[in-house]
Each structure stands twice: as C-alpha cells, then as structure tokens.
Design a protein around this motif. Structure first.
Motif, short mmCIF file in Angstrom:
data_model
loop_
_atom_site.label_atom_id
_atom_site.label_comp_id
_atom_site.label_asym_id
_atom_site.label_seq_id
_atom_site.Cartn_x
_atom_site.Cartn_y
_atom_site.Cartn_z
N PHE A 100 0.83 -1.21 0.00
CA PHE A 100 0.00 0.00 0.00
C PHE A 100 0.87 1.26 0.00
N ARG A 122 -6.54 1.87 -3.21
CA ARG A 122 -7.48 0.72 -3.22
C ARG A 122 -7.90 0.42 -4.66
N LEU A 125 -5.02 -1.02 -6.68
CA LEU A 125 -4.70 -2.38 -6.21
C LEU A 125 -5.68 -3.38 -6.80
N ALA A 134 -2.37 -5.67 0.08
CA ALA A 134 -2.02 -4.31 0.47
C ALA A 134 -1.03 -4.27 1.64
#
Ligand code: ADP
Ligand code: ADP
Length: 222
Positions: A100, A122, A125, A134
């Motif tokens: 992340f 988010r 990803l 993450a």
C-alpha cells in the motif's frame, strides 16, 4: 513533450570511444506512444535514464515535459521528475514498506489528503489484482506481483510522462495485454509513453511507432 537534438551520453567510468548514446535526435509529441527497441547494450536504459532526469546529456540538447534539461536547476528537475512515472527493470520497491505505502508514495509526495490516497490506492490495487496484498511487503510477493506494484506506483499520480523498462517481463500474456490497454488509454488521454522491450510477441500484437537504437545510435524513428 520530448525533444532530443544531437544528444550524446558517456558514463564517467566509460573508456575512450565508449559513448552509450551518440548524437541521438528525435521528438515525441504529447500523447505519443513509442516502443524503444534494440539489442542489449544498444543504449535503451541510458536513454530512459536521461528522459527520467537521472543524468544529464554529455552534449546536445534535451527537453523533457517542455523544459530544457541542460541548464535546469536541481529543484526544477526534482519538480519535473514528480510528473514522470517510471517502471524500472528491477522494480526498485522499498522492501520494508507495505505494498500500500509503496504505491502511495507519489501521492504522498504531492501531499494529497490521506482519505483520497486510500481510495486511489485501493482502486489501483484492485485493477492490478492485488487487493488482498495491500499489507504484504514486496519480498513476500512473486516477481509478477512485484512488477504489478511497480506499475501501479508509476501510474497512480497520473504522470504526464511514463517511462517503462521491460514492464512486462514478469507478467503473463493476459496481464501484459491489460497493461498495453492501459497504456493505450492513457496515451489517448494525453500521457506520453516510452516502453523499452525485447518482447517481440507484444510488439507484434501492439504495433506502434518505434525508436530503435544500435550501438548508441538511433537507427529507426517510425
Ligand atoms: P540490459 O541489456 O539487460 O539492459 P546490461 O547488460 O546493459 O543490461 O546492464 C546491466 C547492468 O549493468 C545495468 O545496471 C548497467 O547500468 C550496468 N552496466 C552495463 N555495462 C556497464 C559498464 N560497462 N560499466 C558499469 N556498469 C555497467
Ligand atoms: P541497453 O539498455 O540497451 O542494454 P545500456 O544503456 O544499458 O543499453 O548500455 C549502453 C552502453 O553503456 C553499453 O555499452 C553499456 O556497457 C554501457 N553502460 C551502461 N551502464 C553503464 C554504467 N553504469 N557505467 C558505464 N557504462 C555503462
């Protein structure tokens, strides 16, 4: 967007005659896509390094994002660099930071609010299929997963210029195809993109304007 005129480049450690780039001249307009081709040692990585503002030409004129690199001050180059997204061959992820935070880095450099950062990271990803990863650290990931993290980090801040060195070498054909679709969409939105590759299958599937180097010289621009 990119303009080179008689750009030559020699590493400090290179011997006489050992120029990595020799009098290279070409332009890439905004929103242009270029394959960067040539055998190992031809100068592709060196050219990408100059375009990424990681080194200055030994001679000749270089403009990146419309700015002359030659006389530019370090602070100006640092500001320009934030508008460039780079996928390096060896990924250059920070091994101690979760996936992340690796991807969030360019947004944090822009001091974007954390709630925006969370949403953007988010979303990307999920796009690269790593929604469940993450919290993982890069060394826990496969090569292909690490490459997808590197790609996510290179595009998350919507850079004006994307430079990628063999960005598909750890990806399967499906993922490589999705990356090319992304590049095509981004170029359509005005992002300039240069991709160095040896992947002949990919080049055949996605024919595009190519820059080809041989022994430091540009031997094709079309
Ligand atoms: P590739 O063809 O896969 O791009 P190279 O064999 O050209 O790889 O280079 C691999 C690495 O070694 C690169 O990081 C490059 O910067 C470095 N390198 C290549 N040639 C030299 C050299 N003559 N002196 C020092 N480092 C070099
Ligand atoms: P490519 O990416 O096409 O394989 P490079 O840009 O890595 O080509 O290399 C171009 C030339 O520069 C080669 O002759 C290579 O040996 C030399 N070179 C690359 N990196 C370095 C370095 N760090 N120091 C000295 N020479 C280098």
């Amino acid at each position: 967007m990119i303009r080179l005129r008689d750009v030559s480049f020699r590493y400090d450690t290179a011997g006489p005659g050992g120029a990595a780039l020799r009098q290279v001249s070409f332009d890439v307009p905004q929103g242009g896509f270029r394959w960067l081709l040539g055998p190992s040692g031809a100068g592709k990585s060196s050219l990408l390094r100059l375009l990424a503002l990681g080194a200055r030409p030994t001679s000749g004129r270089l403009e990146v994002l419309g700015a002359a690199v030659d006389g530019a001050r370090r602070a100006a180059l640092a500001r320009l660099r934030r508008r460039i997204g780079i996928v390096q061959q060896d990924f250059r992820l920070l091994p101690d930071l979760p996936v992340f935070d690796n991807i969030a880095l360019p947004l944090r450099l822009q001091r974007r609010p954390e709630d925006e950062i969370r949403d953007e990271v988010r979303a990307i990803l999920d796009w690269v299929g790593l929604g469940e990863r993450a919290a993982s650290r890069p060394p826990q990931l496969s090569g292909g997963e690490q490459q997808r993290v590197a790609i996510a980090r290179a595009v998350i801040h919507r850079p004006a210029l994307i430079l990628a060195d063999e960005p598909t070498n750890a990806l399967d054909e499906y993922q490589a195809g999705r990356l090319m679709e992304l590049f095509r969409d981004l170029a359509g939105l005005g992002t300039t993109i240069v991709v160095a590759t040896h992947n002949d299958t990919l080049i055949r599937r996605y024919p595009a304007h190519a820059l080809e180097l041989a022994q430091g010289r540009l031997v094709r621009d079309g």
